[in-house]
Design a protein around this motif. Structure first.
Motif, PDB file in Angstrom:
ATOM      1  N   GLY A  81      33.875  52.897  27.981  1.00  0.00           N
ATOM      2  CA  GLY A  81      32.636  52.265  27.517  1.00  0.00           C
ATOM      3  C   GLY A  81      31.876  51.624  28.649  1.00  0.00           C
ATOM      4  N   LYS A  82      31.292  50.482  28.365  1.00  0.00           N
ATOM      5  CA  LYS A  82      30.473  49.802  29.369  1.00  0.00           C
ATOM      6  C   LYS A  82      31.326  48.964  30.319  1.00  0.00           C
ATOM      7  CE  LYS A  82      26.463  49.372  26.385  1.00  0.00           C
ATOM      8  NZ  LYS A  82      25.484  48.500  25.725  1.00  0.00           N
ATOM      9  N   VAL A  83      30.838  48.792  31.514  1.00  0.00           N
ATOM     10  CA  VAL A  83      31.419  47.818  32.433  1.00  0.00           C
ATOM     11  C   VAL A  83      30.871  46.451  32.050  1.00  0.00           C
ATOM     12  CG1 VAL A  83      31.457  47.017  34.816  1.00  0.00           C
ATOM     13  CG2 VAL A  83      31.681  49.465  34.308  1.00  0.00           C
ATOM     14  N   LYS A  84      31.783  45.512  31.857  1.00  0.00           N
ATOM     15  CA  LYS A  84      31.367  44.191  31.400  1.00  0.00           C
ATOM     16  C   LYS A  84      31.205  43.235  32.575  1.00  0.00           C
ATOM     17  CE  LYS A  84      33.313  40.566  28.437  1.00  0.00           C
ATOM     18  NZ  LYS A  84      34.577  40.229  27.754  1.00  0.00           N
ATOM     19  N   LYS A  85      32.018  43.424  33.605  1.00  0.00           N
ATOM     20  CA  LYS A  85      32.077  42.441  34.679  1.00  0.00           C
ATOM     21  C   LYS A  85      32.687  43.082  35.917  1.00  0.00           C
ATOM     22  CE  LYS A  85      34.139  37.840  35.437  1.00  0.00           C
ATOM     23  NZ  LYS A  85      35.295  37.000  35.062  1.00  0.00           N
ATOM     24  N   VAL A  86      32.189  42.701  37.072  1.00  0.00           N
ATOM     25  CA  VAL A  86      32.840  43.085  38.329  1.00  0.00           C
ATOM     26  C   VAL A  86      32.982  41.826  39.172  1.00  0.00           C
ATOM     27  CG1 VAL A  86      32.724  44.467  40.430  1.00  0.00           C
ATOM     28  CG2 VAL A  86      31.840  45.401  38.288  1.00  0.00           C
ATOM     29  N   ASP A  87      34.207  41.549  39.597  1.00  0.00           N
ATOM     30  CA  ASP A  87      34.456  40.428  40.497  1.00  0.00           C
ATOM     31  C   ASP A  87      34.710  40.957  41.896  1.00  0.00           C
ATOM     32  OD1 ASP A  87      34.367  38.372  38.528  1.00  0.00           O
ATOM     33  OD2 ASP A  87      36.361  38.966  37.858  1.00  0.00           O
ATOM     34  N   VAL A  88      34.297  40.169  42.877  1.00  0.00           N
ATOM     35  CA  VAL A  88      34.516  40.541  44.273  1.00  0.00           C
ATOM     36  C   VAL A  88      35.341  39.445  44.939  1.00  0.00           C
ATOM     37  CG1 VAL A  88      33.367  40.870  46.504  1.00  0.00           C
ATOM     38  CG2 VAL A  88      32.452  41.974  44.451  1.00  0.00           C
ATOM     39  N   SER A  89      36.325  39.869  45.731  1.00  0.00           N
ATOM     40  CA  SER A  89      37.138  38.918  46.499  1.00  0.00           C
ATOM     41  C   SER A  89      36.934  39.174  47.988  1.00  0.00           C
ATOM     42  CB  SER A  89      38.619  39.066  46.136  1.00  0.00           C
ATOM     43  OG  SER A  89      39.402  38.262  47.009  1.00  0.00           O
TER      44      SER A  89
END
Lengths: 439, 439
Positions: A344-352
């Protein structure tokens, strides 16, 4: 954010002389500002008259006419931007892969000329006037009216268009063995995204009187020499999202991508998107074809093979800065990448920026469609110390992209396919970016 | 709907012999079903052994390898699909138009190779390493820190991507005089839609310390010989949607579309999307440039010229069936077209088959974005009697696409630009489709 730009880039400010030029009048300054750009043109420009600006040739002359190229091409300065084969990956170029240059792409649409290729017996440019699609049942009771369609017949039916990603099930395969191939083109470049246009397969099945209850599976068969056959569950087809597609990014499919007809199975690995589609058969059990029993299976720690694991799970990758690139200056840079999920959809992307200890949400670009690439961006100020760059996507079903440690705990280390682990890039003090495995 | 297909297309059903073949076993039938497709291949195939299927060459041989074309191209069978200049429209091909072949495009993305062209002094392939963008104020108080950016500096700033249409203000111009140019390529083909990537202009203005209150207008200036200059109101820029763009459909802009840098002004006529962008100046009044005082103005019935009428109002057109096409058979056909509005999203598209007396809502394709093309489709069963095909779009602000009668009542008949009237196609008994003006 703006202060950062200003701090990082004194070279962007005008020189004292330039500011003086501005005050003396815009025209004179323009000539100054563009002086660096006109070295070539200057050589051919008669000097002397101060009223004649030393503008580059393109600011004075008559350029190329319209339709000089009835079908346009990229700038000659972009010729290095290519899809590329990984040398030695396979013995035969006709049964190999070319990877899309993700490191240099923008947004979510993959230009069709740079779409990745995966051929099992090479590509053909099939005459569409001779191509046919047969729809039949594995026995008469599963499909009442077997039919053979030509392209005109298919293209006059009601069509839909949809933007979605396609990823080869073997994308990022080399990383299972921590091979650390050098660039994102080779680690993740079996990934592309297009607007596809075609007829929902369910329309054809209804026309042919398929038994949609007993006919739980469909076999799709391609016309190229590999005889590619794949089973597609009827549940996916009934949702209407599986397309018998002829269009890609507004025009007909490219020959390398199945011209004139291919299956589009959003969210599912590319091998199921059968190219040069010539036949659809409705059956009541999975077909167990070569490419779903011997290949595209996952060898698990207990020695069994997982089959029919075609959903491309939530995944993301930073495309810039990425392996093989060199960051030339400290200061502000934009980190950008792609995220996607077959569910489905991407809800969130976190970057470290510290190897996975701390995470910060990236900005997601719209329209953020289901089973489509989503572009993410985040700001980054580099102080020239080593940094590990990672991204981690979460989809709308709550699936979280795993670390290598978490993925291997379940899948072991003997897989080839279906690697959706978090990718790590090490940005070293010298500005070079390298592929590393962390966590 | 399905009954229609079945009624219209007895040729799709299997022959008695084919059904007999199916019952005798799938393999034998396959050979039969594809017999028509293999005439060429058969000639080279040794006959005799009934166990060897007469398959076409592409189903037996090894095809082309991956990366045979590092930058892919359309099928050789699609070579007739071109952007085309209208012969005689202008005296110089470098100051002319090539039109996009809307009649053959799918979805909303225009392939970059088929994007329409409008050059004022021809196109150039400018070396991006030498290109510069200057940002300055018309006086020191309007912009504190004039700056000159190179492409690297622009491309490391935070970027956004956005799908939007671009339409030349002169699109559909010939129809003001009821010239009835023959095809939709020539009536509406100064229209394209791409995913553009770039830096919001507001970011650059903030970096340079622009006075966003007193600086109500911006001048954009191109580097080609036409010295294209256009005024853009700061209100549009402050919304963040005006981009200094370098990306188009995932790769760098094409030379014909302003490589390496152009302005993107969603919803506004194409002339404001200054190509080869070399300078941005902040001012406190409109600039009254040549191309906004002499050209791209609307001559009204009272003899005055309307200026700065750059918003492309709500508009739509049926792209297939359309002028110059021939409908070969009665029965079911899909009507498809494009709708757009410079004011926001398309809310509704109605289609009439009787010259505007009755209207029926068409299906709108997702994602239906603001200031972007929206594809519409509707079903059509042709009984071979003459039909007038029309589409009428409504946008989210409530603007309705006008008839020619309504448009001329306000604008008179002496305009060149900004024609958004309802387009009519006459499908005649012989199947030929012609451009007509109705209502």
């Amino acid at each position: 954010m703006l202060n950062r730009f200003i701090q990082r880039a004194p070279e962007n400010f005008l020189s004292a002389q330039q500011i003086k030029d501005v005050k003396a009048g815009r025209r004179g300054f323009l000539a100054g500002a563009f002086a660096a750009a006109v070295a070539g043109a200057q050589a051919q420009t008669p000097a002397g008259d101060p009223h004649i600006l030393n503008l580059p040739a393109h600011s004075k002359g008559l350029g190329q006419p319209v339709a000089a190229r009835p079908y346009g091409l990229p700038s000659a300065f972009e010729k290095n931007l290519q899809r590329r084969e990984s040398p030695g990956l396979t013995r035969v170029g006709a049964a190999s892969v070319s990877f899309a240059p993700l490191q240099s792409l923008f947004g979510i649409i993959t230009p069709s000329g740079l779409h990745f290729e995966r051929h099992h017996q090479g590509w053909w440019d099939i005459d569409p006037s001779k191509h046919r699609l047969m729809v039949n049942g594995s026995d008469d009771s599963l499909l009442k009216r077997p039919m053979v369609f030509d392209m005109d017949e298919i293209m006059r039916l009601p069509s839909v268009s949809r933007m979605c990603f396609i990823e080869c099930g073997a994308n990022t395969a080399m990383e299972w063995n921590n091979t650390a191939v050098p660039t994102v083109q080779y680690t993740h470049g079996m990934l592309s995204c297009s607007e596809f246009t075609g007829v929902p397969l369910i329309t054809l099945l209804e026309m042919c009187g398929a038994d949609l209850k007993r006919g739980k599976f469909v076999l799709a068969e391609g016309a190229d020499g590999s005889g590619m056959t794949r089973t597609v569950p009827m549940s996916l087809i009934q949702s209407g999202e599986v397309l018998v597609a002829y269009g890609q990014n507004g025009e007909m499919l490219r020959p390398e991508n199945g011209y004139p007809l291919r299956l589009v199975v959003p969210g599912i690995q590319g091998v199921s998107w059968v190219k040069y589609l010539r036949r659809i058969e409705v059956g009541d059990m999975p077909y167990g074809a070569k490419d779903e029993t011997l290949h595209y299976v996952d060898l698990l720690p207990d020695g069994t093979h997982r089959q029919y694991s075609g959903i491309q799970e939530v995944k993301s990758v930073i495309t810039s800065p990425s392996g093989g690139q060199v960051v030339l200056q400290k200061g502000f840079h934009s980190i950008t990448g792609l995220a996607w999920s077959g569910r489905g959809k991407v809800k969130k992307v976190d970057v470290s920026l510290d190897g996975g200890r701390n995470w910060k949400a990236a900005r997601l670009e719209g329209p953020a469609l289901a089973k489509c690439l989503t572009r993410f961006n985040t700001d980054f100020v580099w102080d020239s110390k080593p940094v590990i760059l990672q991204s981690r996507a979460v989809d709308e079903t709550g699936q979280i992209q795993p670390t290598y440690q978490a993925l291997r705990a379940v899948r072991g280390g003997r897989s080839i396919y279906h690697n959706n682990a978090i990718q790590s890039w090490l940005l070293g003090e010298n500005g070079e970016v390298k592929n590393v495995q962390v966590g």
